[in-house]
Enzyme design. Structure first.
Site, mmCIF file in Angstrom:
data_model
loop_
_atom_site.group_PDB
_atom_site.id
_atom_site.type_symbol
_atom_site.label_atom_id
_atom_site.label_comp_id
_atom_site.label_asym_id
_atom_site.label_seq_id
_atom_site.Cartn_x
_atom_site.Cartn_y
_atom_site.Cartn_z
ATOM 1 N N ARG A 45 0.843 -1.694 0.247
ATOM 2 C CA ARG A 45 0.092 -0.246 0.208
ATOM 3 C C ARG A 45 0.794 1.399 -0.174
ATOM 4 O O ARG A 45 0.856 2.159 -0.157
ATOM 5 C CB ARG A 45 -1.178 0.007 1.657
ATOM 6 C CG ARG A 45 -1.927 -0.998 0.941
ATOM 7 C CD ARG A 45 -2.661 -0.822 2.474
ATOM 8 N NE ARG A 45 -2.394 -1.786 3.284
ATOM 9 C CZ ARG A 45 -2.453 -2.809 4.511
ATOM 10 N NH1 ARG A 45 -3.617 -1.761 4.786
ATOM 11 N NH2 ARG A 45 -1.757 -3.573 4.795
ATOM 12 N N GLY A 46 2.087 0.989 0.500
ATOM 13 C CA GLY A 46 3.090 2.393 0.728
ATOM 14 C C GLY A 46 3.119 3.265 -0.905
ATOM 15 O O GLY A 46 3.269 4.677 -0.256
ATOM 16 N N GLU A 101 7.866 1.928 -6.570
ATOM 17 C CA GLU A 101 7.663 1.765 -4.980
ATOM 18 C C GLU A 101 7.954 2.876 -3.775
ATOM 19 O O GLU A 101 8.455 3.940 -4.540
ATOM 20 C CB GLU A 101 9.031 0.921 -4.978
ATOM 21 C CG GLU A 101 8.718 0.019 -4.169
ATOM 22 C CD GLU A 101 7.775 -0.538 -2.770
ATOM 23 O OE1 GLU A 101 7.083 -0.260 -2.896
ATOM 24 O OE2 GLU A 101 8.424 -1.664 -2.510
ATOM 25 N N ASP A 102 7.211 2.734 -2.808
ATOM 26 C CA ASP A 102 7.346 3.628 -1.770
ATOM 27 C C ASP A 102 9.165 3.565 -1.717
ATOM 28 O O ASP A 102 9.789 4.493 -1.429
ATOM 29 C CB ASP A 102 6.734 3.339 -0.376
ATOM 30 C CG ASP A 102 6.502 2.527 -0.185
ATOM 31 O OD1 ASP A 102 7.780 0.832 -0.802
ATOM 32 O OD2 ASP A 102 6.352 2.133 0.965
ATOM 33 N N ASP A 105 15.204 -1.394 0.102
ATOM 34 C CA ASP A 105 15.610 -1.569 1.156
ATOM 35 C C ASP A 105 16.257 -2.474 1.493
ATOM 36 O O ASP A 105 17.387 -2.222 1.056
ATOM 37 C CB ASP A 105 14.046 -1.706 2.389
ATOM 38 C CG ASP A 105 15.097 -1.446 4.285
ATOM 39 O OD1 ASP A 105 15.604 -0.912 4.674
ATOM 40 O OD2 ASP A 105 14.936 -2.274 4.879
ATOM 41 N N LYS A 133 17.136 2.971 1.302
ATOM 42 C CA LYS A 133 18.051 2.955 1.517
ATOM 43 C C LYS A 133 19.443 1.820 1.229
ATOM 44 O O LYS A 133 19.343 1.026 1.168
ATOM 45 C CB LYS A 133 17.741 2.398 2.819
ATOM 46 C CG LYS A 133 16.534 3.218 3.671
ATOM 47 C CD LYS A 133 16.033 2.601 4.842
ATOM 48 C CE LYS A 133 14.742 2.556 5.245
ATOM 49 N NZ LYS A 133 13.974 2.018 6.529
ATOM 50 N N PHE A 154 13.810 4.332 10.056
ATOM 51 C CA PHE A 154 12.441 4.105 9.513
ATOM 52 C C PHE A 154 11.835 5.323 9.718
ATOM 53 O O PHE A 154 11.250 6.584 10.972
ATOM 54 C CB PHE A 154 12.272 3.395 11.002
ATOM 55 C CG PHE A 154 11.241 2.107 11.201
ATOM 56 C CD1 PHE A 154 11.273 0.857 10.346
ATOM 57 C CD2 PHE A 154 9.453 2.505 10.805
ATOM 58 C CE1 PHE A 154 10.139 0.795 9.846
ATOM 59 C CE2 PHE A 154 8.865 1.879 9.948
ATOM 60 C CZ PHE A 154 9.363 1.131 9.647
ATOM 61 N N VAL A 155 11.428 5.265 8.356
ATOM 62 C CA VAL A 155 10.795 6.369 7.538
ATOM 63 C C VAL A 155 9.132 5.998 7.808
ATOM 64 O O VAL A 155 8.492 5.060 8.114
ATOM 65 C CB VAL A 155 10.859 6.887 7.200
ATOM 66 C CG1 VAL A 155 12.841 7.554 7.134
ATOM 67 C CG2 VAL A 155 11.233 6.450 5.406
ATOM 68 N N ASP A 161 4.574 3.808 6.148
ATOM 69 C CA ASP A 161 3.625 3.219 7.793
ATOM 70 C C ASP A 161 4.731 2.578 8.754
ATOM 71 O O ASP A 161 4.916 2.089 8.390
ATOM 72 C CB ASP A 161 2.062 2.645 7.607
ATOM 73 C CG ASP A 161 2.859 1.014 7.044
ATOM 74 O OD1 ASP A 161 3.020 0.722 5.952
ATOM 75 O OD2 ASP A 161 2.333 0.119 8.303
ATOM 76 N N ARG A 167 0.427 7.108 8.011
ATOM 77 C CA ARG A 167 0.311 7.880 6.034
ATOM 78 C C ARG A 167 -0.242 8.559 5.275
ATOM 79 O O ARG A 167 0.619 9.002 4.670
ATOM 80 C CB ARG A 167 -0.175 6.090 5.747
ATOM 81 C CG ARG A 167 -0.105 4.493 5.457
ATOM 82 C CD ARG A 167 -0.327 3.743 5.122
ATOM 83 N NE ARG A 167 -0.988 2.595 5.116
ATOM 84 C CZ ARG A 167 0.397 1.374 4.701
ATOM 85 N NH1 ARG A 167 1.529 1.702 3.975
ATOM 86 N NH2 ARG A 167 0.430 0.435 5.394
HETATM 87 P P1 IMP Z 1 12.414 -4.431 1.114
HETATM 88 O O1 IMP Z 1 11.755 -5.950 0.644
HETATM 89 O O2 IMP Z 1 12.635 -4.858 2.066
HETATM 90 O O3 IMP Z 1 13.190 -3.934 -0.013
HETATM 91 O O4 IMP Z 1 11.364 -3.474 1.449
HETATM 92 C C1 IMP Z 1 11.222 -2.437 0.491
HETATM 93 C C2 IMP Z 1 9.155 -2.160 1.333
HETATM 94 O O5 IMP Z 1 9.816 -2.496 3.215
HETATM 95 C C3 IMP Z 1 8.809 -1.237 1.712
HETATM 96 O O6 IMP Z 1 8.024 -1.398 0.739
HETATM 97 C C4 IMP Z 1 8.433 -0.293 2.725
HETATM 98 O O7 IMP Z 1 7.063 -0.933 2.264
HETATM 99 C C5 IMP Z 1 8.767 -1.376 3.839
HETATM 100 N N1 IMP Z 1 9.323 -0.997 4.168
HETATM 101 C C6 IMP Z 1 11.147 -0.096 3.811
HETATM 102 N N2 IMP Z 1 11.992 0.641 5.044
HETATM 103 C C7 IMP Z 1 11.139 0.693 5.370
HETATM 104 C C8 IMP Z 1 10.702 2.306 6.906
HETATM 105 O O8 IMP Z 1 11.580 3.152 6.695
HETATM 106 N N3 IMP Z 1 9.164 2.644 7.086
HETATM 107 C C9 IMP Z 1 7.779 1.998 6.339
HETATM 108 N N4 IMP Z 1 8.116 0.653 5.987
HETATM 109 C C10 IMP Z 1 9.524 0.482 5.220
HETATM 110 MG MG MG Z 2 5.842 -1.573 1.003
#
Ligand code: IMP
Ligand code: MG
Length: 181
Positions: A45-46, A101-102, A105, A133, A154-155, A161, A167
């Site tokens: 949803r981000g 994508e938001d 990470d 990140k 963590f943002v 969210d 959000r």
């Molecule tokens: P990844 O698979 O670890 O790259 O995760 C990506 C997803 O993790 C993003 O779409 C977010 O939903 C969530 N995420 C990563 N960092 C944060 C953060 O700092 N705050 C909130 N959600 C996060």
């Molecule tokens: Mg996400």
């Protein structure tokens, strides 16, 4: 479990986000200038606030679709396993696709999702993430466009969210806990 108290410190203002989206939209228009229609895929949803602002800046014919991959649940740590909870409504074979994508990470989500979408043979597949990140990366993934590179914090806000909260903040802020664990 009650939420540990925290405050949110602004990191990126609404104005800075808007200016960055305008600049990125021009690069996207150039990349896809020959498209008959661009399929813009938001990861739920981000990305819902980002995609809403982004598509309104893109001066090309667009179609909007959504995909939901499994996420953190209510935790702050990523799970390595990615599952598709909601797939696209339309086929993307032969289409121009932009995945929105938001945050990137660990990179597991986009690594998995772009692999899946590529297997459907789109004509072009590009990715954009509002935040990156890079210091957290575990899976090999690089977005084609990034709004802002941020440190390992963590943002929340602008669609993003913490346990489904915050959000609706118009800016990006970082979570700071006010009591020791
Ligand atoms: P990844 O698979 O670890 O790259 O995760 C990506 C997803 O993790 C993003 O779409 C977010 O939903 C969530 N995420 C990563 N960092 C944060 C953060 O700092 N705050 C909130 N959600 C996060
Ligand atoms: Mg996400």
């Amino acid at each position: 479990m009650p939420q540990r108290p925290y405050v949110i410190d602004q990191m990126i203002s609404a104005k800075a986000i808007a200016a960055r989206i305008e600049a990125l939209s021009h690069e996207i228009e150039v990349e896809f200038s020959d498209t008959d229609k661009l399929v813009v895929v938001g990861l739920l949803r981000g990305s819902f606030v980002f995609i809403a602002d982004l598509v309104r800046e893109i001066d090309l014919p667009v179609e909007v679709d959504f995909l939901e991959a499994s996420s953190y649940g209510n935790a702050m740590e990523s799970s390595r396993e990615v599952r598709i909870l909601k797939d696209l409504r339309s086929p993307i074979e032969g289409r121009d696709v932009l995945v929105v994508e938001d945050i990137v990470d660990t990179g597991h989500t986009l690594h998995h999702v772009t692999g899946l979408l590529r297997s459907r043979n789109p004509r072009r597949l590009k990715t954009i993430a509002l935040l990156d990140k890079p210091s957290r990366r575990e899976a090999p993934f690089r977005a084609d466009w990034i709004g802002f590179e941020i440190p390992d914090e963590f943002v929340v806000g602008y669609g993003i969210d913490f346990a489904q909260r915050n959000r609706n903040l118009p800016f990006i802020g970082k979570v700071r806990f006010t009591e020791a664990e």
